[in-house]
Design a protein around this motif. Sequence first.
Motif, short mmCIF file in Angstrom:
data_model
loop_
_atom_site.label_atom_id
_atom_site.label_comp_id
_atom_site.label_asym_id
_atom_site.label_seq_id
_atom_site.Cartn_x
_atom_site.Cartn_y
_atom_site.Cartn_z
N VAL A 1 0.84 -1.20 0.00
CA VAL A 1 0.00 0.00 0.00
C VAL A 1 0.87 1.25 0.00
CG1 VAL A 1 -1.78 1.25 1.26
CG2 VAL A 1 -1.81 -1.23 1.22
N LEU A 2 1.94 1.19 0.78
CA LEU A 2 2.83 2.34 0.87
C LEU A 2 3.47 2.63 -0.48
CD1 LEU A 2 4.23 4.44 2.69
CD2 LEU A 2 6.08 2.81 2.98
N ILE A 3 4.00 1.58 -1.13
CA ILE A 3 4.64 1.79 -2.43
C ILE A 3 3.63 2.31 -3.44
CG2 ILE A 3 5.83 0.65 -4.35
CD1 ILE A 3 7.03 -1.24 -2.30
N GLN A 4 2.43 1.70 -3.42
CA GLN A 4 1.37 2.15 -4.33
C GLN A 4 1.05 3.63 -4.11
OE1 GLN A 4 -0.46 0.03 -6.71
NE2 GLN A 4 -0.68 2.16 -7.31
N THR A 5 0.98 4.00 -2.84
CA THR A 5 0.69 5.39 -2.50
C THR A 5 1.80 6.31 -3.01
OG1 THR A 5 -0.33 4.56 -0.51
CG2 THR A 5 0.06 6.91 -0.62
N LEU A 6 3.04 5.88 -2.80
CA LEU A 6 4.17 6.70 -3.24
C LEU A 6 4.16 6.87 -4.75
CD1 LEU A 6 7.10 5.46 -0.97
CD2 LEU A 6 5.87 7.63 -0.87
N VAL A 7 3.88 5.77 -5.47
CA VAL A 7 3.84 5.83 -6.93
C VAL A 7 2.79 6.84 -7.39
CG1 VAL A 7 3.17 4.55 -9.00
CG2 VAL A 7 4.77 3.55 -7.39
N ALA A 8 1.61 6.73 -6.83
CA ALA A 8 0.54 7.66 -7.20
C ALA A 8 0.96 9.09 -6.90
CB ALA A 8 -0.74 7.31 -6.45
N GLY A 9 1.61 9.28 -5.76
CA GLY A 9 2.04 10.62 -5.36
C GLY A 9 3.07 11.20 -6.31
N ILE A 10 4.04 10.36 -6.70
CA ILE A 10 5.10 10.87 -7.58
C ILE A 10 4.52 11.23 -8.95
CG2 ILE A 10 7.20 10.23 -8.81
CD1 ILE A 10 7.94 8.57 -6.30
N LEU A 11 3.62 10.37 -9.46
CA LEU A 11 3.02 10.65 -10.77
C LEU A 11 2.25 11.97 -10.73
CD1 LEU A 11 1.79 7.14 -11.93
CD2 LEU A 11 3.81 8.40 -12.68
N MET A 12 1.47 12.16 -9.67
CA MET A 12 0.73 13.41 -9.51
C MET A 12 1.71 14.57 -9.36
SD MET A 12 -2.38 14.17 -9.52
CE MET A 12 -3.22 15.73 -9.39
N GLY A 13 2.80 14.29 -8.66
CA GLY A 13 3.81 15.33 -8.42
C GLY A 13 4.37 15.90 -9.70
#
Lengths: 291, 326
Positions: free
Chosen positions: A3-15
């Motif tokens: 979940v953490l990695i998934q969250t980070l991936v989504a965050g970086i893409l949005m970033g």
Amino acid sequence: MEVLIQTLVAGILMGGIYALVGLGMTLIMGVMKIVNLAHGQLMMIAMYITFVLFDHFHIDPYFSLLVSMPALFLLGAFIQKYLLNPLLKVDSILPENQVLMTVGIGMILTEIVRFIFQSDYKSVKTSYSFSTMYLGTISFNTSMVVAFCIAVLLTGGLFFFLAKTDVGKSVRATAQNKDAALLMGVNAEWITILTYGLGAALVAAAGTLLLPIYYLFPDVGGRFTLKAFVITILGGMGSTVGAIVGGVFLGIAESLGATYISMALSDAVGLVIFLLVLIFLPGGLKKLTKI
Amino acid sequence: MKSIRWSTLVILLLLAVFPLVIQSDYYRHILIIALMWVVIGSSWNLLSGYTGQVSFGHAIFFGIGAYTAGLCTTQLDISAWYGMLLGGPVALLIGLVIGWICFRLRGPYFALATIAVGEIFRLVATEWVDFTEGMQGILIIQTFRSKIPYYYLALGLAAACIYSIHTVMNSKWGYYFLAIREDQDAAEALGISSFRYKSLSLMISAFFTGLAGAFYMNYMAFIDPQVVFSLHFISIMAILVGIIGGVGTLWGPPTGAFIMVLLQETFRSAFFGMLPKWVSEAHVLVFGLLVIFVIRYMANGIVGDWGKIRQVFSGRKASPSAGSGN
């Protein structure tokens, strides 16, 4: 962990998209020394252009970048030339006149759009809006990945422009010291027009890229204006590298906030970070990295 | 007292007899709202016009005042009128904290920080449902059915606010405020603690805005976070009231308040029903156009540029010395 990695991936893409928003704001802030409170509204206009192109002419949102960016460039240049630059000659008590002017511009843009399209929520549903790719067990939203890549390309293009071309160097010179730039033969007024146009075009790109996965309504602009200055303050005002770092940082923070705190408060996460930065790290991330 | 001119007394007298002469509750209501905006606009002007710290977050204090009054009823089970006692001081204390955070920043950055704080308050008031009732808002029962008590209360508040600002601006503090606006570094060099005086200015400003908020709660009997903490309808409206009337002038914001409220009402009712209905949707658009026009052509507002306006209407050519003052 997943979940953490998934969250980070989504965050970086949005970033990546946030970085575009922040870069536009930073350019304008650097050269004109003003905060552009119509920034999100410009993005909203680009989103509506993309929406109309898709809805009426069935043009893919990524191709409409070719329309929305130039259109917003012109709109931005117009605003700077006819509304903001003339204010330099007006004396008034408050030095924030130009900032107040951008508030007025933002209101007008929002209301014109509301007049034409009403307040309804709209969205662009492409064939790939919900398609995902998998890398192991981590999913990547296809349009987010494409958007991220285009954002990186545009950012690279901007850096090339600022670092290598004559006009780009003039922009940087004007940002550093307007009077000195004038003495060196830079047409500072023209540079301000160009910069505002560029800033508007960058945020237009962000808006267009976001559309396949986002929704739009006339008031969406205000939300992104807020995000834009959170990014700018976070990155250290006027620093382009800072804006990128700030954008990615905000993307990750919001994504973490949405996963671990609450979806409804994810907008507040950015604002809280903003205040914490003001209290504990005035000057933003630039202070830490010295870039 | 000698600086209070007879014209002020005439205006006060006219406003005092207004509700006795005009029987219509509709016009009384418009005037009550206008008087409330006189308080908010003048408070904004003290901080932003006189002290030079442009605030985009006056909805914070307004909302806090309103919620203090509302929570008196929902949480403490006492009358919302206690909010008229508590709203001001609570807003003042919160203003102190906000000042501590935001006065590290200058100019446009201060303005941005106030927007951020305002949005945080709005989100908290929306999400903290157990305490504030969230989006549902707070509903109380109005004490009076007649508008007249509310009218005189609003008039009293407005008069007290203008009188206090007048007094402050003619005291030593007022000169310090102006010095900070003109050149903060020079003021610091002369030994004026800019942080201290900016905070004082903010506290007075927050106090009156909080009172206006508490009054709003009692008068309207209903609040929700989207209204009282609204960036557009409160914070930006406060700025519009200030700049259209004239920043840094005593009578600017009151003038602006009446113009804005009348304009808002005229458009909202589509010129009192005389024009097609779509006109009523255009009032924010008109505000936007007005902002651009005023900033571009009357940077000091109607009161600040009164000399200039009179010249235009009397058809005389502007003499080179006129119109440049403020």
